[in-house]
Design an enzyme around this catalytic site. Structure first.
Site, PDB file in Angstrom:
ATOM      1  N   CYS A  14     -22.920   3.288  -6.667  1.00 19.31           N
ATOM      2  CA  CYS A  14     -21.468   3.508  -6.782  1.00 19.31           C
ATOM      3  C   CYS A  14     -20.914   2.855  -8.049  1.00 19.31           C
ATOM      4  O   CYS A  14     -21.118   1.663  -8.294  1.00 19.31           O
ATOM      5  CB  CYS A  14     -20.782   2.930  -5.549  1.00 19.31           C
ATOM      6  SG  CYS A  14     -18.992   2.843  -5.699  1.00 19.31           S
ATOM      7  N   HIS A  32     -10.092   4.291  -3.146  1.00 16.87           N
ATOM      8  CA  HIS A  32      -9.282   3.659  -4.194  1.00 16.87           C
ATOM      9  C   HIS A  32      -7.881   4.234  -4.165  1.00 16.87           C
ATOM     10  O   HIS A  32      -7.668   5.394  -3.827  1.00 16.87           O
ATOM     11  CB  HIS A  32      -9.919   3.860  -5.575  1.00 16.87           C
ATOM     12  CG  HIS A  32     -10.339   5.270  -5.832  1.00 16.87           C
ATOM     13  ND1 HIS A  32     -11.486   5.816  -5.313  1.00 16.87           N
ATOM     14  CD2 HIS A  32      -9.738   6.249  -6.549  1.00 16.87           C
ATOM     15  CE1 HIS A  32     -11.583   7.073  -5.696  1.00 16.87           C
ATOM     16  NE2 HIS A  32     -10.532   7.371  -6.446  1.00 16.87           N
TER      17      HIS A  32
HETATM   18  P1  5GP Z   1     -10.848  10.264  -7.517  1.00 20.66           P
HETATM   19  O1  5GP Z   1     -10.834  11.658  -8.046  1.00 20.66           O
HETATM   20  O2  5GP Z   1     -12.178   9.913  -6.908  1.00 20.66           O
HETATM   21  O3  5GP Z   1      -9.692   9.971  -6.631  1.00 20.66           O
HETATM   22  O4  5GP Z   1     -10.606   9.326  -8.784  1.00 20.66           O
HETATM   23  C1  5GP Z   1     -11.596   8.623  -9.448  1.00 20.66           C
HETATM   24  C2  5GP Z   1     -10.958   8.087 -10.705  1.00 20.66           C
HETATM   25  O5  5GP Z   1     -11.832   7.134 -11.275  1.00 20.66           O
HETATM   26  C3  5GP Z   1     -10.705   9.153 -11.758  1.00 20.66           C
HETATM   27  O6  5GP Z   1      -9.325   9.162 -12.075  1.00 20.66           O
HETATM   28  C4  5GP Z   1     -11.566   8.721 -12.938  1.00 20.66           C
HETATM   29  O7  5GP Z   1     -10.950   8.950 -14.188  1.00 20.66           O
HETATM   30  C5  5GP Z   1     -11.789   7.238 -12.675  1.00 20.66           C
HETATM   31  N1  5GP Z   1     -13.047   6.721 -13.168  1.00 20.66           N
HETATM   32  C6  5GP Z   1     -14.277   7.298 -13.025  1.00 20.66           C
HETATM   33  N2  5GP Z   1     -15.229   6.524 -13.571  1.00 20.66           N
HETATM   34  C7  5GP Z   1     -14.587   5.429 -14.059  1.00 20.66           C
HETATM   35  C8  5GP Z   1     -15.041   4.266 -14.753  1.00 20.66           C
HETATM   36  O8  5GP Z   1     -16.228   4.068 -15.016  1.00 20.66           O
HETATM   37  N3  5GP Z   1     -14.099   3.353 -15.125  1.00 20.66           N
HETATM   38  C9  5GP Z   1     -12.776   3.531 -14.843  1.00 20.66           C
HETATM   39  N4  5GP Z   1     -11.940   2.562 -15.250  1.00 20.66           N
HETATM   40  N5  5GP Z   1     -12.312   4.614 -14.185  1.00 20.66           N
HETATM   41  C10 5GP Z   1     -13.206   5.555 -13.801  1.00 20.66           C
HETATM   42 ZN    ZN Z   2     -18.722   1.263  -4.004  1.00 19.14          ZN
END
Ligand code: 5GP
Ligand code: ZN
Length: 115
Positions: free
Chosen positions: A7, A103
């Site tokens: 993860c 998150h």
């Molecule tokens: P989800 O679509 O799962 O709700 O959002 C995941 C978020 O995590 C996305 O907005 C994406 O840009 C962000 N994200 C993905 N990988 C990373 C990372 O390695 N670092 C940071 N700071 N944000 C990330």
């Molecule tokens: Zn995790």
């Protein structure tokens, strides 16, 4: 602590240097989203690898309060509290969730489009 080796958020929590965190305590941490979709876009993430809300039991419920409270504290620190902001949690495919470690997204710093 419940963690998952594959993860990205668990990796960030275990490897990232302290100064990259907007906030960190024993329950959760906050980082700027790597691909912001608003002028301000950050993520508040439980330290535990907790996933889908419907699978949470009573013992985890206080974590949601911690996420929301710390998110709102950060909006003040980041200067977006007065203008307004949005909190959201994506869950699974139809919501476009990419990372299953739960998150809270915090968006603000500009007029946000309605969904
Ligand atoms: P989800 O679509 O799962 O709700 O959002 C995941 C978020 O995590 C996305 O907005 C994406 O840009 C962000 N994200 C993905 N990988 C990373 C990372 O390695 N670092 C940071 N700071 N944000 C990330
Ligand atoms: Zn995790």
């Amino acid at each position: 602590m419940n963690t998952n080796n594959s993860c990205i958020f668990c990796k960030i929590l275990s490897e990232q240097s302290e100064d990259k965190f907007l906030f960190k305590d024993e329950f959760c941490f906050a980082i700027r989203d790597i691909n912001p979709v608003a002028k301000a876009h950050f993520l508040v993430i439980p330290n535990q690898h907790l996933t889908f809300l419907e699978q949470w039991d009573e013992s985890n419920l206080h974590i949601i309060g911690k996420l929301v409270k710390n998110a709102s504290n950060l909006t003040v620190l980041e200067g977006i509290a007065d203008g307004g902001y949005r909190l959201s949690i994506n869950q699974k495919g139809d919501a476009g969730q990419m990372i299953d470690h739960l998150h809270l997204h915090v968006y603000g710093g500009e007029k946000l489009r309605s969904m």
